[in-house]
Design a protein around this motif. Sequence first.
Motif, mmCIF file in Angstrom:
data_model
loop_
_atom_site.group_PDB
_atom_site.id
_atom_site.type_symbol
_atom_site.label_atom_id
_atom_site.label_comp_id
_atom_site.label_asym_id
_atom_site.label_seq_id
_atom_site.Cartn_x
_atom_site.Cartn_y
_atom_site.Cartn_z
ATOM 1 N N ASP A 1 -19.457 14.763 -15.191
ATOM 2 C CA ASP A 1 -19.802 13.341 -15.253
ATOM 3 C C ASP A 1 -18.972 12.698 -16.371
ATOM 4 O O ASP A 1 -19.339 12.762 -17.538
ATOM 5 N N TYR B 1 -18.278 6.683 -23.778
ATOM 6 C CA TYR B 1 -18.646 7.815 -22.945
ATOM 7 C C TYR B 1 -18.532 9.139 -23.685
ATOM 8 O O TYR B 1 -17.720 9.294 -24.587
ATOM 9 N N GLN C 1 -23.712 9.887 -12.419
ATOM 10 C CA GLN C 1 -22.546 9.157 -11.927
ATOM 11 C C GLN C 1 -21.811 9.854 -10.787
ATOM 12 O O GLN C 1 -21.214 9.198 -9.961
ATOM 13 N N THR C 2 -21.846 11.167 -10.746
ATOM 14 C CA THR C 2 -21.062 11.871 -9.720
ATOM 15 C C THR C 2 -21.944 12.568 -8.686
ATOM 16 O O THR C 2 -21.454 13.336 -7.874
#
Length: 190
Positions: free
Chosen positions: A100, A111, A136-137
């Motif tokens: 991620d 991040y 997110q992934t």
Amino acid sequence: PINKAIAMISIPRDLSVYNSVEKRQTKINEIYNSGISQCKSNKAACDSDVDSGGELIKSTLSEILDIRVSYFARVDFEGLKTIVDNLGGIQIYVDKAIYDPLFPNNTNTGYDPFRISAGLQNMNGTTALKYARSRQTTSDFDRSRRQQQVISAIREKALKLNFLSNPKKVTDLIATVGKHFRTDLQSSEI
């Protein structure tokens, strides 16, 4: 409470529900804070021994699920890390590697990419939190499943250490976690 059993379900955080405090449709993840805000603005109507956010989330979920929600427990990010670390870490089987790149850093100003390999993983509190939060992934369903894995791993580790059968250990942990953990369960019920 009758069967001394607990069930775990995941509620999508974007689920639209009626907010009885604000008299409008909101996301379920806003309900807890609405209860707290209402109590802060009307202290005379609030019992200081009752978590008004927890009560509102229980009544809202009871209504939409058409079942009685008897208790609640709320753990924030720091509380989860502290619980896992106080248990000496947890083990989780990661079925699919995760990368991620958009995992938020501690200050939410950038991040802190998160990566974890597939297979049996020993996780400290920080890793367990990232594993549970990463989204997110993968899908929101994957995230919910990972959150349940973390909760189950905490329970398994606590049982393995005979942690939950010792009210003093439970009380000490709750005191250590402090403001990061709220529940209306008594330590004997936990």
